[in-house]
Design a protein around this motif. Structure first.
Motif, PDB file in Angstrom:
ATOM      1  N   THR A 141     -14.462 -14.439 -13.794  1.00 52.29           N
ATOM      2  CA  THR A 141     -13.759 -13.410 -14.553  1.00 52.29           C
ATOM      3  C   THR A 141     -13.091 -12.389 -13.635  1.00 52.29           C
ATOM      4  O   THR A 141     -12.284 -11.574 -14.101  1.00 52.29           O
ATOM      5  CB  THR A 141     -14.733 -12.656 -15.478  1.00 52.29           C
ATOM      6  OG1 THR A 141     -15.797 -12.100 -14.684  1.00 52.29           O
ATOM      7  CG2 THR A 141     -15.318 -13.580 -16.522  1.00 52.29           C
ATOM      8  N   PHE A 223     -17.966 -13.626 -31.388  1.00 49.05           N
ATOM      9  CA  PHE A 223     -16.812 -13.518 -30.500  1.00 49.05           C
ATOM     10  C   PHE A 223     -15.975 -12.318 -30.937  1.00 49.05           C
ATOM     11  O   PHE A 223     -15.392 -12.326 -32.026  1.00 49.05           O
ATOM     12  CB  PHE A 223     -15.954 -14.791 -30.562  1.00 49.05           C
ATOM     13  CG  PHE A 223     -16.669 -16.028 -30.107  1.00 49.05           C
ATOM     14  CD1 PHE A 223     -16.490 -16.521 -28.820  1.00 49.05           C
ATOM     15  CD2 PHE A 223     -17.526 -16.722 -30.963  1.00 49.05           C
ATOM     16  CE1 PHE A 223     -17.142 -17.668 -28.398  1.00 49.05           C
ATOM     17  CE2 PHE A 223     -18.176 -17.864 -30.561  1.00 49.05           C
ATOM     18  CZ  PHE A 223     -17.989 -18.337 -29.263  1.00 49.05           C
ATOM     19  N   TYR A 254      -7.756 -13.667 -25.652  1.00 41.60           N
ATOM     20  CA  TYR A 254      -8.763 -13.863 -24.611  1.00 41.60           C
ATOM     21  C   TYR A 254      -8.397 -13.096 -23.336  1.00 41.60           C
ATOM     22  O   TYR A 254      -7.227 -12.847 -23.078  1.00 41.60           O
ATOM     23  CB  TYR A 254      -8.886 -15.355 -24.292  1.00 41.60           C
ATOM     24  CG  TYR A 254      -9.355 -16.187 -25.463  1.00 41.60           C
ATOM     25  CD1 TYR A 254     -10.643 -16.054 -25.951  1.00 41.60           C
ATOM     26  CD2 TYR A 254      -8.497 -17.096 -26.083  1.00 41.60           C
ATOM     27  CE1 TYR A 254     -11.081 -16.818 -27.031  1.00 41.60           C
ATOM     28  CE2 TYR A 254      -8.923 -17.852 -27.167  1.00 41.60           C
ATOM     29  CZ  TYR A 254     -10.222 -17.701 -27.632  1.00 41.60           C
ATOM     30  OH  TYR A 254     -10.650 -18.446 -28.700  1.00 41.60           O
ATOM     31  N   PRO A 255      -9.381 -12.723 -22.498  1.00 38.75           N
ATOM     32  CA  PRO A 255     -10.821 -12.942 -22.688  1.00 38.75           C
ATOM     33  C   PRO A 255     -11.396 -12.030 -23.765  1.00 38.75           C
ATOM     34  O   PRO A 255     -10.912 -10.922 -23.980  1.00 38.75           O
ATOM     35  CB  PRO A 255     -11.403 -12.599 -21.316  1.00 38.75           C
ATOM     36  CG  PRO A 255     -10.444 -11.625 -20.737  1.00 38.75           C
ATOM     37  CD  PRO A 255      -9.089 -12.032 -21.221  1.00 38.75           C
ATOM     38  N   VAL A 256     -12.431 -12.522 -24.435  1.00 38.04           N
ATOM     39  CA  VAL A 256     -13.015 -11.796 -25.550  1.00 38.04           C
ATOM     40  C   VAL A 256     -14.509 -11.597 -25.288  1.00 38.04           C
ATOM     41  O   VAL A 256     -15.180 -12.468 -24.729  1.00 38.04           O
ATOM     42  CB  VAL A 256     -12.780 -12.549 -26.872  1.00 38.04           C
ATOM     43  CG1 VAL A 256     -13.466 -13.905 -26.853  1.00 38.04           C
ATOM     44  CG2 VAL A 256     -13.251 -11.733 -28.065  1.00 38.04           C
ATOM     45  N   TYR A 278     -17.911 -12.078 -21.066  1.00 33.32           N
ATOM     46  CA  TYR A 278     -16.640 -12.382 -21.730  1.00 33.32           C
ATOM     47  C   TYR A 278     -16.433 -13.899 -21.751  1.00 33.32           C
ATOM     48  O   TYR A 278     -16.919 -14.620 -20.874  1.00 33.32           O
ATOM     49  CB  TYR A 278     -15.472 -11.715 -21.014  1.00 33.32           C
ATOM     50  CG  TYR A 278     -15.331 -10.251 -21.337  1.00 33.32           C
ATOM     51  CD1 TYR A 278     -14.356  -9.807 -22.225  1.00 33.32           C
ATOM     52  CD2 TYR A 278     -16.175  -9.308 -20.764  1.00 33.32           C
ATOM     53  CE1 TYR A 278     -14.224  -8.460 -22.537  1.00 33.32           C
ATOM     54  CE2 TYR A 278     -16.058  -7.953 -21.063  1.00 33.32           C
ATOM     55  CZ  TYR A 278     -15.083  -7.542 -21.952  1.00 33.32           C
ATOM     56  OH  TYR A 278     -14.960  -6.225 -22.260  1.00 33.32           O
ATOM     57  N   SER A 280     -13.530 -17.085 -22.203  1.00 32.22           N
ATOM     58  CA  SER A 280     -12.134 -17.511 -22.204  1.00 32.22           C
ATOM     59  C   SER A 280     -12.105 -19.028 -22.063  1.00 32.22           C
ATOM     60  O   SER A 280     -12.478 -19.562 -21.019  1.00 32.22           O
ATOM     61  CB  SER A 280     -11.370 -16.863 -21.044  1.00 32.22           C
ATOM     62  OG  SER A 280     -10.030 -17.304 -21.041  1.00 32.22           O
TER      63      SER A 280
END
Length: 572
Positions: A141, A223, A254-256, A278, A280
């Motif tokens: 990330t 999510f 995204y990212p979520v 997160y 994705s």
């Protein structure tokens, strides 16, 4: 900002001829004029200097550069560059209370920060401002992390407020600032990884004890952060610290953020596990590369001095790729890894900072390595796979470990090897030639085992007991005979090396050395208490059988004769 002052030199003001009448008066007047200009300029300069000093003191980020230069004769120009105060801002970040009363601040993936600057600050409700030091950048990330101390006033306070991270100590908090509760490191969604079909969550807290796994149906994956737009999917597996759920079937930005939610029952209300993770689905874990038949993975902390020996030995007998999970080392590990890579060893370091999560890390490795590895060997850096059959070989072969595995047609999904535990062998410091040369006396009975697992055979839950994995129903598990292969575990080393273990233990289900609990556990060291105090006669302990087999073999394969003995290939 530019300030310009014009001054005239005494000579430039003389208009009266040198010997003309009134020459003395003219000199006197010019002198007074010069003194006045000089005095005025002096006070201006002093005032300006005081202003600059005061500004720098009161707001070190407001003025970052000051200089003087002579633009042309008779003109002094002062240049002060003033930063735009808009860079002083709050940084969107989540916090987690870390062991040792530190707060790990994890910056949002949508934030832009310059981690090497040293102005970042944690603000607390009581007015304290503590320096936020750059920690690491998380893999996958690319999220920046900072650490700051937790003030003593909050160490026995529940709930603990999450500090505000800002780019400068000059940041001003709003009176409406909210202070959400700070998640604890032992109850949080801390990481995720995706497969082709689902997402794997790594969560501390819900399944607290070894074997106390709650049914998957009691949880859901969430999510998104907004309650009205969040998407929930069912949990398909809940084992140890690993949860799995399908992707949401809607398009998301995204990212979520991803959470784990405990479903409400008649006896318990719905509860959401805090999260710093997160998700994705487009994220590639590893670059596309040729699949290796044999890989090895391990989790390490400050093992730089051991790594070369471990990698060079196992690479020579058949391991093609090494995946090192670094649990927050602060030694020369990076330099050693880069050195090995420059020598064409295939070594990848995965930063895995989460405390006491070895089992979760190994499950992560089973997913992470699945695209690039067929078989994965799980052994520590003080463990060396060895077959007595190799003793007669004059040189090593990269087919040696392969010969210990089943044929391609077999349905054996895992091969385990019994472990032989070596003692200090009269060593008082780390042996110059490495552990295989220095430790030669061991306990008689084998202790536990370590395994090589076929990654495609690992069961959906990713359950691991560190030493082995659960397999899909159609696969078998085989334990090799000691005559076929063993793992030399150089466990009880010279005291100055062994006592470093007291700092931490990485397993989620093994108590720390200093915790007064389970004194008879097999994970404890016989005769050792709960403090890093050297027991009497430590250097001679755990010595029941002299076992020189691997020492002789590695000296034959990797030793170079010198005037005073041998120098091993991994020695620098």
């Amino acid at each position: 900002m530019t300030l310009t002052f014009k001054t005239s030199s005494p000579s430039s003001n003389r208009s009266t001829p040198k010997n003309s009448p009134g020459d003395d008066d003219s000199h006197f007047l010019h002198y007074r004029s010069y003194r006045a200009h000089t005095t005025t300029l002096f006070f201006v300069l002093v005032s300006l200097s005081l202003f600059v000093i005061f500004s720098l003191y009161s707001s070190p980020n407001a003025i970052y550069f000051a200089t003087t230069r002579q633009a042309k004769p008779g003109t002094v120009t002062y240049v002060i560059n003033v930063r735009d105060s808009s860079h002083i801002r709050r940084i969107k970040a989540e916090g987690v209370l870390w062991p040792g009363w530190e707060v790990m601040m994890i910056v949002s993936p949508k934030e832009n920060v310059m981690p090497r600057e040293n102005n970042y600050t944690c603000f607390y409700p009581n007015g304290e401002k503590l320096t936020a030091k750059f920690a690491v950048t998380l893999p996958f990330t690319n999220r920046t992390t900072f650490k700051c101390k937790l003030p003593g006033i909050y160490r026995h306070h529940h709930p603990i407020p999450t500090p505000i991270l800002a780019s400068s100590r000059s940041f001003e908090l709003s009176p409406e600032t909210r202070w959400p509760d700070l998640p604890l490191w032992n109850f949080v969604v801390f990481d995720t990884i995706s497969t082709e079909h689902d997402v794997v969550l790594f969560v501390k807290g819900p399944n607290r004890g070894l074997g106390s796994n709650k049914p998957p149906g009691t949880f859901r994956c969430v999510f998104g952060e907004e309650s009205d737009s969040a998407v929930k999917t069912t949990v398909t597996s809940s084992v140890q610290e690993v949860f799995r759920c399908p992707f949401p079937n809607v398009t998301m930005d995204y990212p979520v953020k991803i959470y784990l939610e405990r479903v409400a029952t008649e006896k318990e209300a719905m509860k959401v596990v805090p999260s710093v993770a997160y998700f994705s689905p487009k994220r590639r874990l590893v670059e596309t590369r040729e699949r290796a038949l044999l890989c090895a993975t391990t989790m390490v902390y400050n093992v730089a001095k051991y790594l070369r020996e471990w990698v060079m030995y196992h690479a020579t007998i058949g391991i093609q790729r090494f995946i090192i999970y670094d649990n927050g080392s602060d030694d020369e590990l990076n330099d050693v890894v880069e050195g090995l890579k420059s020598e064409r060893y295939d070594v990848t370091k995965v930063l895995w900072i989460w405390p006491k999560t070895q089992e979760a890390g190994f499950s992560h490795a089973a997913v992470y390595g699945n695209d690039s590895c067929t078989w994965m060997m799980y052994v520590d850096v003080d463990e060396f796979l060895f077959s007595p059959v190799w003793s007669n070989q004059s040189k090593p072969s990269d087919q040696m470990i392969r010969s210990l595995l089943p044929s391609d047609e077999s349905m054996i999904g895992q091969v385990s090897f019994k472990s032989l535990e070596f003692g200090p062998s009269n060593q008082t410091r780390h042996p110059a030639g490495g552990v295989t040369q220095g430790y030669t006396c061991r306990r008689e009975e084998e202790q536990r085992h370590k395994s090589i697992v076929l990654l495609s055979a690992v069961e959906h839950s990713l359950y691991t007991a560190i030493h082995h994995f659960s397999l899909k129903g159609e696969y078998e598990w085989r334990v090799a005979d000691k005559e076929e292969g063993v793992v030399n575990h150089y466990k009880y080393q010279a005291w100055r090396e062994f006592k470093a273990k007291f700092k931490r233990r990485v397993s989620a289900y093994v108590v720390d050395w200093t915790r007064v609990s389970n004194p008879t556990s097999r994970d404890r060291t016989p005769g050792l208490g709960f403090k890093p105090i050297e027991p009497e006669g430590w250097a001679q302990k755990f010595c029941e059988v002299m076992d020189m087999r691997l020492k002789r073999l590695t000296r034959k394969w990797f030793g170079h004769p010198e005037k005073n003995g041998y120098r091993m290939a991994w020695q620098r």
